[in-house]
Design an enzyme around this catalytic site. Structure first.
Site, PDB file in Angstrom:
ATOM      1  N   CYS B  80      12.266 -14.979  27.479  1.00  0.00           N
ATOM      2  CA  CYS B  80      11.385 -14.329  26.499  1.00  0.00           C
ATOM      3  C   CYS B  80      11.825 -12.878  26.440  1.00  0.00           C
ATOM      4  O   CYS B  80      11.807 -12.183  27.462  1.00  0.00           O
ATOM      5  CB  CYS B  80       9.925 -14.427  26.933  1.00  0.00           C
ATOM      6  SG  CYS B  80       8.800 -13.414  25.918  1.00  0.00           S
ATOM      7  N   CYS B 191      14.545 -12.940  19.938  1.00  0.00           N
ATOM      8  CA  CYS B 191      13.259 -13.523  20.356  1.00  0.00           C
ATOM      9  C   CYS B 191      13.590 -14.986  20.581  1.00  0.00           C
ATOM     10  O   CYS B 191      14.221 -15.625  19.715  1.00  0.00           O
ATOM     11  CB  CYS B 191      12.201 -13.369  19.272  1.00  0.00           C
ATOM     12  SG  CYS B 191      10.769 -14.454  19.560  1.00  0.00           S
TER      13      CYS B 191
END
Lengths: 233, 233
Positions: B80, B191
């Protein structure tokens, strides 16, 4: 928190996790089931051990279970059918409930008494009778490939583990179609490598394939929603 | 053993694990890297916290790290990008080395000084400067979407987390193409939800997309092959 005793094989574990995520009704991260996964790729080959040709995998499986306990798992799933031949031994060594993949499949089967169900699995899973007894208890007949076909299934499973899923798909598709041609109403993909290879199958055959990985994933989602097995984390 | 602080989001963690498995040269299960993964879907929303609208995610991230330590992890990856805004805080709390996703990307970039690199990321990752400083240090310019485009990127990321990747893909494809049209030689999918949505993109755009998840996966494989970070298990 769901604990996953994985790595048998590593891509089958990834496929299982994807099916848990995909089958969970969720709009945001926080709606998903917390999981701790041990992808213990080092566990010795289950089929070799059962042929008397390799190390006993139980100690490494038990060690992975200890890691999951230490990480806070509250119930356990094992996305490997063959490993369930050690289910009772593993369950005897932990207070955490270990879901059973063949129970999840037979509970989910939309078959009628008298139907014949094909089983595509490792030779160990077939020889160990993991599915046959449970199918018989539901009044179902079962069928597995003939010895030459079973040898092809094993070869295909090894191809998936070596990252050669497209080659495996052609073999497995042929064996599944042969079981349907022999009268099977449904064919259980009873080795977690098989749905990895057959992910792209569509049409008539797809409608007859039963995915043991998906059945286990759904059973886990249900177990984690139950107040006795789920925890707040 | 590689420890994965995951669940941000759950499908991005699955995608990361698949990329570790796929990039590992292996003929059989035992050739793969043992992993322990905490898919801590309960970690509060990182972007909401940084907007001052939600709970601090650091305690839940630190708790997941404790679970990975307890399970025997020897180095840590976090699939992440936004969570890396807490990288220093997490690293201060553990003796285990935590790989850095933006370092993995900038180390792997095949860009020449003077090139412009686009960054598709959460607003928090952009505002936090996670990539810009590292790109500048390599003599690279950078570009992000304009505010309206950035709002669309955020909407697309939420769609992936809600299992609506195909809708997200159309939006993200448009934003990536806009960055290329504005002169970007490469566009980092910074992302981990974005490569999940754009998995099927091919052709010219695919050649310009840089997958941060894949870069982190490759860095992990390299780290686990190094005798200082790998363990025997």
């Amino acid at each position: 928190m769901l604990g996953v005793l994985g790595g048998m094989g590593p891509m089958a574990t990834v496929d299982f996790m994807a099916k848990v995520v995909r089958n969970t009704p969720a709009c945001r991260d926080q709606d998903h089931i917390p999981m701790v996964v041990c992808s213990a790729a080092n566990i010795p080959d289950r089929n070799a051990a059962l042929r008397g040709e390799g190390a006993d995998p139980l100690p490494a499986m038990a060690e992975a279970l200890r890691r999951l306990e230490a990480a806070g798992a509250t119930c356990i799933a094992i996305p490997c059918n063959t490993a369930h031949l050690w289910h009772a031994a593993l369950q005897a060594g932990t207070p955490l409930p270990i879901l059973h993949i063949a129970e999840a499949v037979t509970d989910a089967l939309a078959a009628r008494p008298g139907d014949t169900v094909g089983v595509l699995a490792t030779t160990s899973t077939v020889t160990g009778g993991l599915y046959q007894e449970r199918l018989a208890r539901r009044g179902l007949s079962w069928r597995v490939p003939d010895p030459a076909g079973q040898a092809e299934v094993m070869q295909a499973i090894r191809l998936v583990k070596a990252g050669r899923a497209p080659e495996a798909a052609a073999i497995l598709r042929g064996q599944a179609e042969a079981l349907v041609a022999a009268g099977c109403h449904a064919v259980v993909m009873a080795c977690t490598e098989i749905p990895v290879a057959l992910a792209a199958v569509e049409g008539d055959l797809r409608a007859r394939l039963v995915d043991a990985t998906e059945a286990l994933a759904r059973a886990c989602i249900q177990a984690c929603a139950s107040p006795t097995l789920a925890d707040a984390a």
